[in-house]
Design a protein around this motif. Structure first.
Motif, short mmCIF file in Angstrom:
data_model
loop_
_atom_site.label_atom_id
_atom_site.label_comp_id
_atom_site.label_asym_id
_atom_site.label_seq_id
_atom_site.Cartn_x
_atom_site.Cartn_y
_atom_site.Cartn_z
N LEU A 232 0.82 -1.21 0.00
CA LEU A 232 0.00 0.00 0.00
C LEU A 232 0.86 1.26 0.00
N ALA A 233 2.02 1.19 0.65
CA ALA A 233 2.91 2.35 0.67
C ALA A 233 3.43 2.66 -0.72
N GLU A 234 3.75 1.61 -1.50
CA GLU A 234 4.21 1.85 -2.87
C GLU A 234 3.07 2.42 -3.71
N ARG A 235 1.87 1.88 -3.52
CA ARG A 235 0.72 2.41 -4.25
C ARG A 235 0.50 3.89 -3.92
N PHE A 236 0.59 4.22 -2.65
CA PHE A 236 0.39 5.61 -2.25
C PHE A 236 1.49 6.51 -2.81
N ALA A 237 2.73 6.04 -2.81
CA ALA A 237 3.84 6.83 -3.33
C ALA A 237 3.64 7.15 -4.81
N VAL A 238 3.21 6.15 -5.58
CA VAL A 238 2.96 6.37 -7.00
C VAL A 238 1.80 7.35 -7.19
N TRP A 239 0.74 7.16 -6.41
CA TRP A 239 -0.41 8.06 -6.48
C TRP A 239 0.00 9.49 -6.17
N ALA A 240 0.78 9.68 -5.11
CA ALA A 240 1.20 11.02 -4.70
C ALA A 240 2.06 11.68 -5.76
N LEU A 241 2.96 10.92 -6.39
CA LEU A 241 3.80 11.48 -7.45
C LEU A 241 2.94 11.93 -8.64
N CYS A 242 1.98 11.09 -9.01
CA CYS A 242 1.09 11.44 -10.13
C CYS A 242 0.27 12.68 -9.79
N GLU A 243 -0.20 12.78 -8.56
CA GLU A 243 -0.96 13.96 -8.15
C GLU A 243 -0.10 15.22 -8.22
N PHE A 244 1.15 15.10 -7.79
CA PHE A 244 2.08 16.24 -7.86
C PHE A 244 2.28 16.68 -9.30
N LEU A 245 2.52 15.72 -10.20
CA LEU A 245 2.74 16.07 -11.60
C LEU A 245 1.49 16.65 -12.24
N SER A 246 0.31 16.15 -11.83
CA SER A 246 -0.93 16.64 -12.42
C SER A 246 -1.19 18.10 -12.07
N LEU A 247 -0.64 18.55 -10.95
CA LEU A 247 -0.81 19.96 -10.57
C LEU A 247 -0.15 20.88 -11.59
N GLY A 248 0.85 20.37 -12.28
CA GLY A 248 1.54 21.19 -13.27
C GLY A 248 0.73 21.45 -14.52
N ILE A 249 -0.36 20.70 -14.70
CA ILE A 249 -1.15 20.86 -15.92
C ILE A 249 -1.93 22.16 -15.91
N ALA A 250 -2.56 22.49 -14.76
CA ALA A 250 -3.40 23.68 -14.74
C ALA A 250 -3.10 24.62 -13.59
N ASP A 251 -2.47 24.15 -12.53
CA ASP A 251 -2.38 24.94 -11.30
C ASP A 251 -0.99 25.46 -10.97
N VAL A 252 0.02 24.62 -11.09
CA VAL A 252 1.37 25.03 -10.72
C VAL A 252 2.27 24.86 -11.94
N THR A 253 2.31 25.87 -12.77
CA THR A 253 3.01 25.75 -14.05
C THR A 253 4.50 25.51 -13.88
N ALA A 254 5.05 25.85 -12.73
CA ALA A 254 6.49 25.62 -12.50
C ALA A 254 6.83 24.14 -12.59
N ILE A 255 5.86 23.29 -12.28
CA ILE A 255 6.11 21.85 -12.34
C ILE A 255 6.39 21.42 -13.78
#
Length: 494
Positions: A232-255
């Motif tokens: 579950l920790a690996e699943r959460f880590a992957v999910w969190a990374l994807c969520e971080f990257l998705s913020l760069g699409i519309a919200d945090v352009t610096a990403i």
């Protein structure tokens, strides 16, 4: 008018969406359901795409059902055969196989205003009636061929990557690959070592990131099985990374700048030739198209038998491909890695809702749906992986589980109100779409040509943000957003 306490349901498709929807309903007591599948096996795109190197670009700990985990994935990024086997196992273990009617391609579905039910017809002439219609045909089920003059005139074997012709031996052949999307990124390295010459016809370069893959060892499998929190920790880590990257699409352009830097560095490390590197450098912002992951794509293109051609194709002729500079590239085989008709949702099925309204007419100018799930004027019809629910980053299985929960709540609402239909209010759906499109305008998806956009330029496929925001929006069905009707439905325009 008959009454009901547990509505019946017909689900179309047995990919991740259809199977996930069926499991959600069965777990909550809705067992009057039938799943229709046009093929002879489950699996959706993972049944159809058998090209060499086919696999998923999302790690399997996340690209799997949260309630059907697997502790013995061979690799972090699983291949097609393992994903297909997983779906087969899920269908068997959860009692879905006996509910599936294989070789049943749906051609049309029609809502009856008097009875408040749907009539579903299949290509073999079968017909059935159901209270609820759920489409889970996905967005990537119909291969797209490019509009190139003479495309049918080639004398040798020619096929789309999603319809791979395994009878064609590529050993020692001159092979043309048209397209540089997610499929080509995978099959080009797989076929390059055995072909005599590979010419990659590239319209636009892709942003390619390093692929953090690992091969799971037996001790990994034992640990994942014995200590679920580690899995579950690996699943959460992957999910969190994807969520971080998705913020760069519309919200945090610096990403986006960070992603660009990683991709450019990856290209620089793997391609020494400045001319080839220039060809493989995208001319559009990161995020405009889905980022791709590969450690062997660039190395394959640096080999002596590989060449990248960026001149526009003008025609296909019997002996090969001609480009705009007049050069004829003679080849033995042509492979089209040109993606899917992702904006033609539910086509070619004919869907008629209340008052006989055609879904095709409702979607004039581009598909749209409330939460990507339901359309005004089409009572008791729901979609899994519908318009604007695809992801630029992340696992679509997470989105599918959100949609399945929401649709299950719709059936629960119907079960509490016997003999009724549920129809989203047009004003609610239109307000949702206006806000969604405003958010999409802040994304880079309008800055380049991709399958995310239709011919009119409308982004019909993608969700513009983190998946957790979608889950929060769909966590609870709000009955006030719907017409609850006793038999007869409201007019499509209300």
């Amino acid at each position: 008018m008959r009454t009901r306490t547990m509505p019946s349901a017909v689900i179309i498709g047995t990919g991740f969406g259809g199977l996930g929807m069926a499991m959600e309903l069965l777990r909550h007591g809705f067992d009057d359901l039938v799943i229709l599948e046009r093929a002879a096996d489950v699996g959706g795109v993972w049944r159809e795409n058998t090209y060499p190197g086919a696999g998923c670009d999302i790690p399997s700990p996340l690209y799997s059902y949260s309630y059907a985990p697997r502790s013995d994935w061979p690799k972090r990024f699983s291949g097609q055969a393992d994903i297909h086997a997983y779906l087969r196992d899920v269908a068997r273990d959860h009692g879905l196989l006996e509910r599936i009617r294989f070789d049943s391609e749906v051609t049309e579905a029609e809502f009856d205003d008097a009875s408040g039910t749907w009539t579903v017809r299949t290509a073999d002439g079968d017909e059935m009636t159901t209270d609820v219609l759920i489409s889970a045909v996905g967005q990537l089920s119909r291969p797209a061929l490019p509009a190139i003059a003479g495309i049918g005139s080639f004398d040798g074997p020619a096929f789309h990557s999603a319809q791979w012709d395994h009878s064609v031996d590529l050993t020692g052949k001159r092979v043309a690959v048209v397209g540089t999307g997610a499929s080509a990124i995978q099959f080009v390295p797989a076929i390059q070592p055995r072909v005599a010459a590979l010419t990659l016809f590239q319209r636009s370069a892709a942003w390619v990131l390093p692929k953090p893959d690992v091969e799971y060892k037996p001790w990994h499998h034992r640990m994942f099985a014995a200590v679920p929190p580690v899995r579950l920790a690996e699943r959460f880590a992957v999910w969190a990374l994807c969520e971080f990257l998705s913020l760069g699409i519309a919200d945090v352009t610096a990403i986006r700048g960070l992603v660009t830097k990683v991709a450019v560095n990856h290209l620089r490390k793997q391609v020494a030739d400045p001319e080839l590197r220039a060809k493989l450098t995208p001319d559009y912002p990161a995020g405009c198209k889905r980022g791709l992951f590969s450690n062997n794509y660039y190395p394959a293109l640096t080999q002596p038998n590989a060449r990248v051609e960026t001149t526009e194709i003008t025609e296909v002729v019997p002996t090969g491909i001609r480009t705009a500079d007049g050069v004829l590239h003679e080849v033995d085989v042509i492979i089209y890695g040109t993606g899917f008709k992702g904006t033609e949702f539910l086509w070619p099925m004919k869907i008629r809702g209340a008052n006989g309204r055609e879904l095709e007419d409702e979607w004039h100018g581009g598909a749209r749906a409330y939460h990507g799930i339901t359309v005004p004027g089409f009572p008791n019809m729901f979609m899994v992986y519908g318009p604007n629910t695809n992801l630029g980053v992340g696992s679509i299985v997470y989105m599918i589980e959100s949609q399945a929960r929401y649709i299950r709540q719709a059936l629960e609402t119907l079960s509490r109100h016997p003999a009724r239909t549920l129809d989203v209010r047009r004003a609610v759906a239109e307000e949702y779409d206006v806000k969604l499109q405003a958010r999409l305008d802040r994304t880079p998806w309008g800055l380049c040509s991709s399958w995310y956009r239709n011919a009119a330029g409308r982004v019909t496929n993608n969700w513009p943000g983190a998946v957790v925001s979608y889950r929060l929006q769909t966590r609870r069905l709000r009955p006030e957003h719907y017409h609850l009707n006793t038999g007869a439905t409201t007019a499509a325009g209300r």
